[in-house]
Each structure stands twice: as structure tokens, then as C-alpha cells.
Motif scaffolding. Structure first.
Motif, short mmCIF file in Angstrom:
data_model
loop_
_atom_site.label_atom_id
_atom_site.label_comp_id
_atom_site.label_asym_id
_atom_site.label_seq_id
_atom_site.Cartn_x
_atom_site.Cartn_y
_atom_site.Cartn_z
N GLN A 128 0.83 -1.20 0.00
CA GLN A 128 0.00 0.00 0.00
C GLN A 128 0.87 1.25 0.00
O GLN A 128 1.88 1.32 0.71
CB GLN A 128 -0.90 0.02 1.23
N VAL A 129 0.45 2.20 -0.82
CA VAL A 129 1.10 3.52 -0.85
C VAL A 129 0.10 4.50 -0.25
O VAL A 129 -0.97 4.73 -0.81
CB VAL A 129 1.47 3.93 -2.29
N GLN A 130 0.48 5.07 0.88
CA GLN A 130 -0.45 5.96 1.59
C GLN A 130 -0.36 7.38 1.05
O GLN A 130 0.72 7.96 0.98
CB GLN A 130 -0.13 5.94 3.09
N ARG A 131 -1.51 7.87 0.65
CA ARG A 131 -1.65 9.25 0.21
C ARG A 131 -2.78 9.89 1.01
O ARG A 131 -3.65 9.18 1.55
CB ARG A 131 -1.99 9.30 -1.28
N PHE B 292 -6.41 8.39 0.82
CA PHE B 292 -6.56 7.15 0.06
C PHE B 292 -5.27 6.32 0.13
O PHE B 292 -4.18 6.88 0.16
CB PHE B 292 -6.89 7.45 -1.40
N ASN B 293 -5.43 5.00 0.17
CA ASN B 293 -4.30 4.08 0.13
C ASN B 293 -4.33 3.31 -1.19
O ASN B 293 -5.28 2.61 -1.50
CB ASN B 293 -4.37 3.09 1.31
N TYR B 294 -3.26 3.49 -1.95
CA TYR B 294 -3.17 2.84 -3.26
C TYR B 294 -2.52 1.47 -3.11
O TYR B 294 -1.52 1.31 -2.39
CB TYR B 294 -2.32 3.68 -4.22
N THR B 295 -3.08 0.48 -3.81
CA THR B 295 -2.48 -0.85 -3.87
C THR B 295 -2.11 -1.16 -5.32
O THR B 295 -2.34 -0.34 -6.22
CB THR B 295 -3.46 -1.93 -3.36
N VAL C 184 2.88 7.94 -7.40
CA VAL C 184 2.46 6.78 -6.62
C VAL C 184 3.23 5.53 -7.07
O VAL C 184 3.69 4.74 -6.24
CB VAL C 184 0.94 6.55 -6.76
N LYS D 219 6.75 5.59 -5.70
CA LYS D 219 6.76 5.23 -4.28
C LYS D 219 6.50 3.73 -4.11
O LYS D 219 7.11 3.08 -3.26
CB LYS D 219 5.67 6.06 -3.56
N TRP D 220 5.60 3.19 -4.94
CA TRP D 220 5.30 1.76 -4.88
C TRP D 220 6.55 0.93 -5.19
O TRP D 220 6.80 -0.09 -4.54
CB TRP D 220 4.19 1.44 -5.89
#
Length: 771
Positions: A9-12, A15-18, A108, A111-112
């Protein structure tokens, strides 16, 4: 591992992106993942249900839904049973594809990738039996720049060593005539020029890269030689002259050759910095080098020239060369302690005879060594045959290496050693080199796929490859249904659209075909693609070049119009066409400049000898570079461009002095040229080699290539300056026979005749006075 990666998960804010949010989607709106993941899932399911009939084949296997998938680039180190059934595999490669459709998505994804590497390393710690090598789109850039960070302390060591040796090279026992400050100030001149160039590049928005590590060494070889040559010219001036006259003599003697060699640097590196060079790193390097060399020339004229004047006044006033304190007369020194007398040892002009006046600088170790020993030894009749024999051996080994030269396309050659790029590329080369990358075979025009002769042509073009092809699968599909492959166009197309592509196991081929509906509602295949994989040998990267060229030639002559593509071809294409371009352009420009300057110099024979020497040095460097396992890549090509200029820098004054010398013998002028210019060449060479030595210890493939190339350039050039040229020039043109000078009108002797008559006799006395 796959589950751990997909849970990242990338926290923004908000929202958390997967992986599911940033992955590339297929037609079913699900993330595209490697087929080997589906294979492993099916294998796991079969094992849990105690089914033993599930088998994986290599390099093409079948999934549960009947699809054929290629796994040659996903399974490595494979051992097979009969009928290509996989017995075991030593490596698996998983690839995850991310979108980069806008700036937020790109940020994102970046970062991922960072979290991905941390996740894999954390997974490695808990599963030590399995080795994992993560690699992302930014790994190469990060590892390329890492060379700069790991080189810092080695460069500081190099700087300290060069400063120390430069000071020692300019020092002598005579505390008045010693010039240690000029050694330090000469290095400071080079440093200022390099920093000025770096500042200008930075202010103009230029990007720093690790190839810039070579620029200080380019400047070291050129700038230090110029300053040492000026110091050598100073030693040849008369001490009874005023400082202004001595400085004028220094500039007249040394700055002409320094100006010409600087112009050569600017031309060769200028061509390298031009749009003719397609490699951006090479172009930026050459641009930075040009700026640094230009400012170095200005600083030598101004800063170093004024420093020479300053130390000249110190010498004329008999002040100590380090402490600037007035040196007492010998009679005063006799009353002082021994250590005091040692520090203030100097020779005064009134204590020197007229015959010894020109030899006051001979106490310098290098001057004394060259004049007393080396010049006589190298021109000895018994030494010359051994030097010629040694040169023939040099040419033989250089030729052996030259015939084996290869262009480097391995990305690991430009990064630091202990990095992800090295580990990943090493593992990939070891386990996944049995097959080439997947090559896209694109037919970009509408052809008669239903025609049996066209079918035979297409199958012939792809013969010998492992194929993932809708076309071949469709033909086999028709044969299984006992339908002829030579159907009419409408039946062939309808069967393809409505039957073949509707079958689940072939449905994925719909992405490989583009249909077009004509004005009469007739459907046609306007373009299609297939995928080819070639069997390769682990140690032969050249096979990919040959494969690419063969397919391209075939595409130009075949009846079916097609193109071939793989992302790696972009790099291979660009590299193959560009790696030699800077060197080729620079060589052409150097030869062009040497040819036209032949009409400007005093004797065109200087340029002939200079061209032959440059060719000999470059030939030797390329040959020995190959024998030392250095490929012709971006770094080595830049070094070879520098090698042209470094050779001209060191050999031009030596050749000029010899060729322009009149009267006496060849041997005499060889000795004279070595005595005049040999000290500056030797001083520059010693400082340069000492500066290079710490570079050999840097844990980076880039600096390893840099060290080996620059070391060979310096060594081979030194060998030519101090061995080959002094021997060959003693028995090859130009001739040094005595020539009677034609008396010019301005040099005509004036004779005054006076008749004196003796009045006591008839004798006439003629007195002739020559003026």
C-alpha cells in the motif's frame, strides 16, 4: 511473495493505493500478471487435491483453460524430462506492470517501486534459502549515480597524492630556484577551471551524471602539462634578465604549443558535444570538457601566468621559495646550525662562473637524470635494436586485441558493483539466457491470409523460432476440424471471428488482430501480430545483434510487409549506431585540423609525425584495452577521444623541437628535444598516474573502465615519448645534414676599407675592418 507484493500500500492523503489501483489492465479489467503466476496457482491447486497428472512443459506450456503460454523468460535454469516436461527450475522471474498516465499516478508508482524493493528484501530475511533480486525502472538510474557517492573518498585521496607529488616535482634543493608554490597553484588552476565548468553546467540546467568523474582527469592531463611546460621554459631563461623579459620568453616559448593543443581539445570534444553524437551522456561529457578546457586556458594565461611572475620576483630578490624570507649570504649561513643551512641552501649569481650560469637549474633531480643519463642511454646504438623489437611486440599484441574488439551493451558496465542492477543482470544472464527476449512480429498491411502460398511464406519467415502465434493456432484449429486452410476469404474471416476467437482457449488472440469493416460490410484483417522467441547461447550477446539484422533484411525483401520489435532493440539499435560515432567524428575532425594546420606550421613534417604517433597510440590503446577485458562502450569511447588530445599534448612539442632543429645530427636534436620538454612530460605523467591509482580501488564498473582506459593512454603515450620516438627519429626523416644559410640582405656583413699611405715610402697599407 506474489501475495505480499500485491498487498503493498502507498499511503496518500485520503486514500491508500495498492497494486490493483495502479496496475495495467487487460480486456477483462483485471491486472495483467505473468502467466507463470497462473501456472503456479494451478500447480498449487493440483497438489492440494492430490492430483499428479498436472505437468509444466518448457518453453511453452498449457493452462487449465487450454491457453498456450510462453514461459521461457519466466522459468530459468530448467531441467526437463522427455517431451519438454519440466523436472525442476532454479529461478523464476516475476514482472509487475504499472501505469504512468499522469503525474499523480507516476508519483504513486515511484513510491510503490521503493516499497516493493523493501518488501522483497524483508521477505528475503524470513526466507533465507531463496535468493531474491528486485529491480525496478529507477534502479539503473540510482545505481548509475551511486558511483559518484562511493568515489568521494577515493577522489580525495587522489587529490592529496597529486598535490603532494606536484609540489615535489617543482621543488629542488636550491631554496631560491625551487618552485613548490607553482606546483600547488598549477593544480589549483586546473581545479578552478573544472569547478567553473561544473557551475556553468549547473546554472544552465544541465544534469549531473557519473561520467563526469572522468573530467577532472581530462583536466589533470592537459592542465598540469601546460603549467609544467611553462615552468620548464622558465628554467631555460637567463637569470640576469628582468622578470618581464623572462616571462615574455616563457610565453613565447610555451604558449604557442599550448594554444594549439587547447584548440585541438576544443575541436575534438566540440564535435563530441555536437548533435552528431546521439548518446546524451557522451554529449554532456564533451560539452562540460570543452567549457573546462576553455577556462583552463584563460586561467593559465591570467592566474598561473601572474603566479609565475610573482615567484619570479621572489627568485630575483633571493627570497625563500616557501617562506618568502630573504636568504642570507653563504658567509652568514656558516654561523648558523646545520638544519638552518640545509633549509636555506641557495646559489648566488656572484658565486657562479659565466660557464656555469646556464646550469643553475641542473640540480633538479629530473633535469639531472635526463641530461646526464637517460638521453645518452636511449640514443645508444646498442639500445636501439631492443626498442625497435619491443615496438614490434607492442604492435603484435595490439593487433591481437584489436581483432577481438567488441561493442559493449551490458548495462552493468556503467554502474557501481554492489548494486541491484549488477545482482539482477548477473542472475538474469545466468538463468534466463537460453532464449532471446520475446520479439513482436507485426504484419502492418492487409494480406491474403486465406491464400495457401501466403500462409507458406509467413510460416517460412517464422521458421526456427518458438512461436506464440494466432495464425499458426488458427491453421491447426482448422485442420483439427478437417477444414481446408485454403478457404475463400469470407469463410476464412468469418470462421476466424465467430468460431476461433470465441473459443475460450483462443480468446486472448483477439488482442493480436485488427479487423476493419469495408463499405460493403466486408470484414478484412488489416494488421496482426505474432510473437517469436529464438534459442540463444548464454555467452553470445552478439547473437541478438545478428538476429535483429537478419530479420530486418528479411523484412525489406519479403513479399509480406512486416516489422520486428522488442523494447531491448531500442537500446541495441541506439547503442550499436551511436557508440562509435563520437570517436569517429572526433578522429575525422582531428585529422582535418592536422591537415589544414600543416600549411600554418613551420614544417608540415611535424603534422605527419604527429598523425602517425596518434594512430599508433590509439591503435595500441584499443588493442590492449580489449585484452584487459574492456569493451567499446560509452566510457571507453570518451577516453579514446581524450587519448587523441593527450598524445598530441605530450608529443607535439617534442616533435616540433626535433623537426625544426637545423645543423648537428639527428641524435643531437633528439637529446635536445628530450632535455627541453622531457621534464614537463615526466612530471605531468607522474602526477597523472598517481592521481589515477586510487580510482582502481573504487567499487564500480564505470570507474574500473575509466581507470583502465586512462592508465593505458598515459602509459602508451609515455612509451612513445620516451622510447619509440627518440629511437625512430634518429634514423628516419627529416635529415639533419648541415645546410649553408643563404645570406639575407639584412644579415649581410658590412666591410669598411681604409687606405693608409706611408709618406716616407711608396707602400700602401690596407686595413680591413669587419663590422
Amino acid at each position: 511473495l506474489h501475495s505480499a507484493v500485491t498487498r503493498i500500500q502507498v499511503q496518500r492523503p485520503g486514500f491508500n493505493y495498492t497494486f490493483a489501483h495502479i496496475c495495467i489492465l487487460n480486456n477483462d479489467k483485471t491486472c495483467i500478471v505473468d502467466d507463470i503466476v497462473h501456472v503456479l496457482e494451478e500447480l498449487k491447486a493440483a497438489r492440494s487435491s492430490n492430483r499428479t497428472n498436472f505437468a509444466i512443459t518448457y518453453p511453452i506450456t498449457h493452462l487449465k483453460d487450454g491457453r498456450e503460454v510462453y514461459n521461457g523468460h519466466q522459468l530459468g535454469g530448467v531441467t526437463v524430462h522427455s517431451k519438454d516436461r519440466v523436472k525442476s527450475a532454479e529461478a523464476i522471474q516475476l514482472t509487475y506492470y504499472l501505469q504512468a498516465i499522469n503525474s499523480l499516478n507516476d508519483m504513486v508508482a515511484e513510491k510503490w517501486e521503493s516499497i516493493f524493493c523493501d518488501t522483497v528484501e524483508l521477505f528475503q530475511k524470513s526466507n533465507r534459502k531463496v535468493k531474491m533480486y528486485p529491480f525496478t525502472s529507477s534502479s539503473l538510474k540510482e545505481d548509475f549515480q551511486k558511483t559518484s557517492r562511493v568515489s568521494e573518498r577515493y577522489l580525495i585521496t587522489s587529490l592529496v597524492l597529486v598535490v603532494t607529488l606536484a609540489i615535489l616535482c617543482c621543488s629542488m634543493q636550491d631554496c631560491v630556484r625551487s618552485k613548490p608554490w607553482l606546483g600547488l597553484l598549477g593544480l589549483l588552476t586546473v581545479t578552478l577551471a573544472t569547478l567553473t565548468a561544473a557551475g556553468i553546467i549547473n546554472l544552465t540546467g544541465g544534469k549531473y551524471n557519473s561520467t563526469f568523474l572522468g573530467i577532472p582527469f581530462v583536466m589533470l592531463g592537459h592542465g598540469l602539462y601546460g603549467t609544467f611546460e611553462m615552468l620548464s621554459s622558465w628554467r631555460k631563461t637567463r637569470e640576469d634578465q628582468h622578470v618581464k623579459e623572462r616571462t615574455a620568453a616563457v610565453f613565447a616559448d610555451s604558449m604557442l604549443s599550448f594554444s594549439l593543443t587547447t584548440a585541438m581539445y576544443l575541436v575534438t570534444f566540440g564535435i563530441g558535444a555536437s548533435p552528431f553524437t546521439n548518446i546524451e551522456a557522451a554529449r554532456i561529457f564533451c560539452c562540460n570538457s570543452c567549457i573546462a578546457i576553455f577556462f583552463n586556458y584563460l586561467y593559465v594565461l591570467s592566474f598561473y601566468g601572474s603566479s609565475l611572475v610573482f615567484t619570479g620576483y621572489i627568485e630575483n630578490n633571493y627570497q625563500h621559495s616557501i617562506f618568502c624570507r630573504k636568504v642570507p649570504k653563504p658567509e652568514v649561513l656558516q654561523e648558523k646550525p646545520a638544519w638552518y643551512r640545509f633549509l636555506l641552501t641557495a646559489r648566488f649569481s656572484e658565486d657562479t662562473d659565466d660557464s656555469e650560469e646556464t646550469n643553475t637549474y641542473e640540480s633538479h633531480l629530473l633535469v639531472w637524470f635526463l641530461k646526464r643519463y637517460y638521453c645518452d642511454w636511449i640514443t645508444n646504438t646498442y639500445v636501439k635494436p631492443f626498442v625497435v623489437l619491443f615496438y614490434l611486440v607492442y604492435i603484435s599484441f595490439a593487433l591481437m586485441g584489436y581483432l577481438q574488439v567488441s561493442e559493449g551493451s551490458d548495462l552493468s558496465n556503467i554502474v557501481a558493483t554492489a548494486t541491484r542492477t549488477i545482482e539482477y543482470t548477473t542472475a538474469q544472464q545466468k538463468y534466463f539466457s537460453n532464449y532471446s527476449p520475446v520479439i513482436g512480429f507485426y504484419i502492418y498491411e492487409s494480406i491474403e491470409y486465406w491464400n495457401t502460398s501466403v500462409q507458406e511464406d509467413v510460416l517460412e519467415y517464422t521458421k526456427g523460432f518458438v512461436r506464440i502465434s494466432w495464425f499458426e493456432s488458427y491453421l491447426n484449429y482448422l485442420r483439427k476440424l478437417n477444414i481446408s486452410t485454403g478457404l475463400p476469404k469470407k469463410n476464412f474471416t468469418d470462421m476466424l471471428r465467430n468460431s476461433f476467437l470465441k473459443t475460450p482457449q483462443f480468446a486472448h488472440f483477439s488482442e493480436d488482430i485488427i479487423f476493419s469493416k469495408k463499405y460493403n460490410n466486408e470484414v478484412d484483417v488489416v494488421a496482426s501480430r505474432m510473437f517469436l522467441v529464438a534459442k540463444t547461447v548464454e555467452t553470445k550477446r552478439e547473437e541478438l545483434y545478428d538476429l535483429l539484422e537478419t530479420l530486418r533484411k528479411l523484412s525489406l525483401t519479403s513479399k509480406v510487409k512486416f516489422i520486428v520489435f522488442n523494447p531491448s532493440f531500442v537500446y541495441m539499435d541506439r547503442y550499436a549506431s551511436s557508440v562509435g560515432a563520437p570517436l569517429q567524428n572526433s578522429c575525422i575532425s582531428a585529422l582535418f585540423l592536422l591537415f589544414f594546420s600543416a600549411f600554418l606550421v613551420a614544417d608540415s613534417l611535424i603534422n605527419v609525425w604527429l598523425t602517425l604517433t596518434v594512430a599508433s597510440v590509439e591503435f595500441g590503446v584499443i588493442g590492449f584495452m580489449t585484452l584487459w577485458k574492456v569493451e567499446l562502450d560509452c566510457i571507453s569511447v570518451l577516453c579514446l577521444i581524450y587519448g587523441i588530445n593527450y598524445t598530441i599534448d605530450n608529443c607535439a612539442p617534442l616533435l616540433s623541437t626535433f623537426v625544426l632543429g637545423k645543423e648537428f645530427t639527428r641524435t643531437k636534436w633528439v637529446k635536445n628535444a628530450l632535455e627541453v620538454h622531457g621534464v614537463a612530460i615526466l612530471q605531468s605523467y607522474l602526477c597523472y598516474i598517481v592521481g589515477l591509482i586510487p580510482l582502481a580501488a573504487v567499487p564500480s564498473n564505470l570507474t574500473r573502465t575509466l581507470f583502465r582506459c586512462l592508465f593505458l593512454i598515459a602509459l602508451v603515450t609515455f612509451f612513445h615519448c620516451f622510447a619509440i620516438l627518440p629511437v625512430i627519429l634518429t634514423f628516419l626523416p627529416p635529415s639533419k645534414k648541415k645546410r649553408k644559410e643563404k645570406k639575407n640582405p639584412e644579415n649581410r656583413e658590412e666591410i669598411e676599407c681604409v687606405e693608409m699611405v706611408d709618406m716616407d715610402s711608396t707602400r700602401v697599407v690596407d686595413q680591413i675592418t669587419t663590422v
